[in-house]
Design an enzyme around this catalytic site. Structure first.
Site, PDB file in Angstrom:
ATOM      1  CG  ASP A   1      -2.123   0.962   0.998  1.00 57.06           C
ATOM      2  OD1 ASP A   1      -2.480   1.244  -0.177  1.00 57.06           O
ATOM      3  OD2 ASP A   1      -2.706   1.413   1.987  1.00 57.06           O
ATOM      4  CB  THR A   2       1.808   3.567  -2.271  1.00 54.49           C
ATOM      5  OG1 THR A   2       2.677   2.468  -2.511  1.00 54.49           O
ATOM      6  CG2 THR A   2       2.560   4.859  -2.516  1.00 54.49           C
TER       7      THR A   2
ATOM      8  CG  PHE B   1       0.504   6.032 -11.327  1.00 55.43           C
ATOM      9  CD1 PHE B   1      -0.029   5.775 -10.077  1.00 55.43           C
ATOM     10  CD2 PHE B   1       1.729   5.467 -11.645  1.00 55.43           C
ATOM     11  CE1 PHE B   1       0.638   4.989  -9.168  1.00 55.43           C
ATOM     12  CE2 PHE B   1       2.404   4.667 -10.742  1.00 55.43           C
ATOM     13  CZ  PHE B   1       1.866   4.425  -9.502  1.00 55.43           C
TER      14      PHE B   1
END
Length: 178
Positions: free
Chosen positions: A49-50, A129
């Site tokens: 997860d970021t 992105f």
């Protein structure tokens, strides 16, 4: 990754469902995803997860980075909200952080990567992105979106976390071959 390590993606497993991310931490979400896939397929697994953590916003958007402007996960709307909230702020320091959760032989491990930087006033660049067009990493003058994939991936938070994961797996493999 160490020689002999096979990485299989969710598409290879024909798994196309959304995986819930209901934790209030990156660590929790990464573990939640790894546990679900590990239990579903009975395999060792890793997931990540970021989040983008902005100092002036008390660490927001953080764990809510993908859904900062709503559940539609619209990158443009997320950036607009971020820039609106930072309007007039002098402290624009931020960091991208990735946490990888590994479940190996029933044990859980966490690896993280961090890139410090700051948020610019206006999106720049056509690559990348998410928040890449507004994030300039330390010691750079270009946003992640301007750097291009090769340069970004060489310094990214995700690359750092993956390098730690790979080093750990390499070390584990060498312990078993002695």
């Amino acid at each position: 990754m160490p020689v002999g390590t096979e990485i299989v993606g969710l598409a290879d497993l024909h798994f196309y469902e959304d995986i819930p991310e209901t934790s209030d931490t990156l660590e929790g979400n990464a573990l939640q995803k790894a546990r679900l896939i590990g239990q579903t397929f009975g395999c060792d697994c890793f997931a990540d997860d970021t989040g983008l953590e902005v100092t002036a916003l008390g660490g927001r958007p953080g764990v809510r980075s993908a859904r900062y402007a709503g559940d539609a996960c619209d990158s443009q709307a997320n950036m607009r909200r971020l820039l609106d909230e930072l309007s007039g702020q002098s402290d624009r320091s931020a960091r991208f952080r990735t946490v990888i959760a590994l479940i190996l032989n029933g044990r859980e491990y966490l690896f993280d990567g961090v890139v410090n930087g700051h948020i610019v006033d206006t999106p720049r660049g056509g690559g990348g992105f998410g928040y890449d067009p507004v994030f300039v990493p330390e010691h750079c003058t270009q946003t992640f979106a301007e750097l291009g994939d090769t340069a970004k991936n060489a310094i990214s938070h995700r690359a750092q976390a993956i390098a730690k994961l790979a080093g750990f797996l390499y070390q584990k493999k060498n312990q078993h071959t002695r």
